[in-house]
Design a protein around this motif. Structure first.
Motif, PDB file in Angstrom:
ATOM      1  N   PHE A 202      -9.595   0.279 -14.389  1.00  0.00           N
ATOM      2  CA  PHE A 202      -8.821  -0.735 -13.146  1.00  0.00           C
ATOM      3  C   PHE A 202      -9.494  -0.810 -11.948  1.00  0.00           C
TER       4      PHE A 202
ATOM      5  N   SER B 204       0.853  -1.241   0.120  1.00  0.00           N
ATOM      6  CA  SER B 204       0.194   0.153   0.161  1.00  0.00           C
ATOM      7  C   SER B 204       1.101   1.034   0.522  1.00  0.00           C
TER       8      SER B 204
ATOM      9  N   ALA C 198      -4.830  -4.394  -9.327  1.00  0.00           N
ATOM     10  CA  ALA C 198      -4.106  -4.398  -8.733  1.00  0.00           C
ATOM     11  C   ALA C 198      -4.254  -4.744  -7.654  1.00  0.00           C
ATOM     12  N   THR C 199      -3.398  -5.232  -6.834  1.00  0.00           N
ATOM     13  CA  THR C 199      -3.091  -6.103  -4.845  1.00  0.00           C
ATOM     14  C   THR C 199      -2.018  -5.950  -4.649  1.00  0.00           C
ATOM     15  N   HIS C 200      -2.554  -5.906  -3.403  1.00  0.00           N
ATOM     16  CA  HIS C 200      -1.559  -6.317  -2.178  1.00  0.00           C
ATOM     17  C   HIS C 200      -1.126  -7.337  -1.949  1.00  0.00           C
TER      18      HIS C 200
ATOM     19  N   ALA D  30     -11.903   3.013 -12.241  1.00  0.00           N
ATOM     20  CA  ALA D  30     -10.907   2.772 -11.230  1.00  0.00           C
ATOM     21  C   ALA D  30     -12.431   2.561  -9.927  1.00  0.00           C
TER      22      ALA D  30
ATOM     23  N   ALA E  66      -1.455   2.263 -12.945  1.00  0.00           N
ATOM     24  CA  ALA E  66      -2.194   2.113 -14.140  1.00  0.00           C
ATOM     25  C   ALA E  66      -2.957   3.790 -14.758  1.00  0.00           C
TER      26      ALA E  66
ATOM     27  N   ASP F  90      -8.590  -2.860  -8.711  1.00  0.00           N
ATOM     28  CA  ASP F  90      -7.736  -1.793  -7.535  1.00  0.00           C
ATOM     29  C   ASP F  90      -8.518  -2.844  -6.261  1.00  0.00           C
ATOM     30  N   GLU F  91      -7.102  -3.908  -5.647  1.00  0.00           N
ATOM     31  CA  GLU F  91      -7.521  -4.450  -4.901  1.00  0.00           C
ATOM     32  C   GLU F  91      -7.628  -5.735  -5.031  1.00  0.00           C
TER      33      GLU F  91
ATOM     34  N   LYS G 104       0.433   2.358  -7.179  1.00  0.00           N
ATOM     35  CA  LYS G 104      -0.299   1.497  -8.008  1.00  0.00           C
ATOM     36  C   LYS G 104      -1.387   2.599  -9.209  1.00  0.00           C
ATOM     37  N   GLU G 105      -2.111   3.062  -8.634  1.00  0.00           N
ATOM     38  CA  GLU G 105      -2.520   3.428  -8.852  1.00  0.00           C
ATOM     39  C   GLU G 105      -2.262   4.691 -10.060  1.00  0.00           C
TER      40      GLU G 105
ATOM     41  N   ASN H 279     -12.586   0.252  -6.327  1.00  0.00           N
ATOM     42  CA  ASN H 279     -11.592  -1.251  -5.562  1.00  0.00           C
ATOM     43  C   ASN H 279     -12.206  -1.763  -4.760  1.00  0.00           C
TER      44      ASN H 279
END
Length: 490
Positions: free
Chosen positions: A237, A170, A279-281, A194, A178, A239-240, A174-175, A196
């Motif tokens: 996008f 985090s 995207a991911t952590h 985007a 993108a 995210d997570e 990452k964004e 999440n």
């Protein structure tokens, strides 16, 4: 290929000599020049099988020359090398039709490999027509080797629709990657949407992504468009992505396989033209092993992986990031500030558990709260280390506090880093005095044993079992740490 001629253009005589020697040893013919006009003359006369050129030359910027070369000889591969190692250099080179971008300094063997590949791969790329982005609006900051690798991958992806998976902790940006892939890619005229996954209730994710029909579920009073429809012709996008529930994963897989989806409650398939960037952590392979993420979806999304390095792996980028954030703060109305060398040294020794986001927050705080025009090391140390408990609960990592992704082990590790960072900030590279192990151990043991005794209402036998230690060992630690045991009512 051994008879191929490489046209080398660089205004630095030493670099031309080194490149000439390396390429000749590798079996190539070489023609070298220190200006763009001679390079253009050679290209116009049909000479050369591949070009290796610097960007900045005395008579013309090579990036301005690239479109002319591409128009005259579209099959001539061009390798651009530059000491201006920003993401925009890589992007501009790709937009103008460069085969490859190499940030200086680079390994000569890497250059030889790039030249050989350039001569064997069919090459006919039309340059983009994007407007020249302004330097102060750089989407990504950093000249470290780790960031250069990312820039080069991004440059190759701009004219493709390949799915991209961005991983990283985090706060690493990452964004931003993108958005840069969209803003400088071939879908830039379309929308960037985007979403999440972690911020949406799991039962609503399918409706959020694909939309729903009127009456599809309780409360669905009207038809609602989903994010796929909103992103049509552009980039979506996700995210997570690791937080996406199984049902939504199945729907997403169908979109990637078939190029179509149905709304929740709908029956008619809807064709879609959207590029997916995820995207991911989290460790998706671990989630696959636990049955929480589809392996086939992982491979569909992970066509091109990009790993964003944590800030602690690219500390040399800290000064550039600080200047960028100070400039942004000033453009937003905060006073102009600068950091002296000592302050930058403190920042480069910090471990940054909250990554770039933490650094940005700190810089904004420095710009807003201090009247000094030049921020000193002492001010930075006070902001980073004063009034901070040595073992705070795991947090979101912002503001520089000991944090992790929620695990107690990460919180303890952050506490250890906090102690070391605080000492090194005050004493440079001098090692701290002996006894760090005992100090950290005491700070961990006291709350750990106290919490265990509280959880077992003072029952030392159960607390010892919970901790996995002998009862006599627990009694000794209770005495040594002077812990008051209060028995509860069972």
């Amino acid at each position: 290929m051994s008879e191929a001629t490489v046209l080398v253009a660089d205004d630095d005589t030493a670099i031309r000599t080194v490149l000439n020697q390396a390429l000749v040893r590798a079996g190539f013919n070489v023609r070298a020049t220190g200006n763009a006009s001679t390079l253009w003359r050679w290209v116009s006369e049909g000479e050369g099988d591949i070009i290796v050129t610097d960007v900045v030359m005395p008579d013309e910027n090579a990036l301005d020359l690239l479109p002319k070369i591409r128009k005259l000889r579209p099959d001539l591969p061009i390798v651009v090398m530059s000491a201006q190692n920003t993401v925009l250099t890589a992007i501009r080179a790709a937009e103008r039709g460069a085969y490859e971008y190499l940030p200086k300094p680079f390994d000569l063997n890497e250059l030889i490999g790039v030249v050989r590949r350039g001569l064997t791969v069919p090459h006919s790329r039309e340059g983009g027509t994007a407007a020249e982005p302004e330097e102060e609006r750089l989407p990504l900051i950093g000249r470290s080797p780790a960031m250069q690798d990312i820039y080069r991958v991004m440059a190759r992806l701009l004219q493709t629709d390949l799915s991209v998976m961005i991983t990283g902790e985090s706060g690493t940006g990452k964004e931003l990657v993108a958005r840069a892939l969209h803003d400088y890619g071939k879908r830039r005229s379309g929308p960037f949407v985007a979403v999440n996954m972690a911020a949406i209730p799991r039962e609503l994710i399918e409706s959020e992504l694909f939309g729903h029909e009127k009456g599809a579920f309780t409360g669905a009073q009207t038809r609602s468009t989903g994010r796929f429809e909103q992103a049509e012709g552009g980039t979506l996008f996700l995210d997570e992505i690791g937080d996406m529930p199984p049902e939504a994963q199945t729907r997403l897989l169908r979109v990637l396989q078939e190029g179509e989806y149905t709304t929740v409650g709908g029956r008619t398939p809807i064709r879609t033209d959207v590029r997916i960037v995820a995207a991911t952590h989290r460790d998706l392979r671990q989630l696959i092993g636990q049955g929480l993420f589809r392996e086939d979806l992982y491979y569909r999304l992970n066509v091109v992986p990009i790993r964003m390095p944590p800030l602690r792996e690219r500390l040399d980028d800290v000064p550039d990031l600080v200047r960028h954030f100070l400039g942004r703060a000033q453009s937003e109305g905060l006073p102009a500030k600068s950091l002296d060398a000592g302050a930058l040294g403190v920042l480069k020794r910090h471990r940054w558990p909250g990554n770039v986001r933490e650094l940005e927050n700190l810089v904004r705080r420095l710009a807003a709260l201090y009247s000094e025009d030049v921020i000193t090391a002492q001010i930075v140390e006070e902001e980073l280390f004063s009034e901070r408990p040595p073992a705070a609960p795991a947090g979101d990592g912002e503001g520089g506090e000991p944090a992790g992704d929620g695990g107690h082990g990460e919180s303890i590790g952050a506490a250890v880093e906090w102690h070391l960072n605080r000492y090194f900030a005050a004493h440079g590279e001098e090692l701290p005095p002996a006894g760090l192990y005992d100090r950290i151990l005491r700070e961990v043991e006291l709350p750990l044993i106290t919490a265990s005794l509280a959880a077992t209402r003072g029952n030392q036998i159960r607390a010892a079992d919970l901790l996995g230690i002998n009862r006599n060992t627990l009694r000794k630690k209770i005495r040594d740490l002077d812990i008051r045991v209060v028995r509860g009512i069972k």
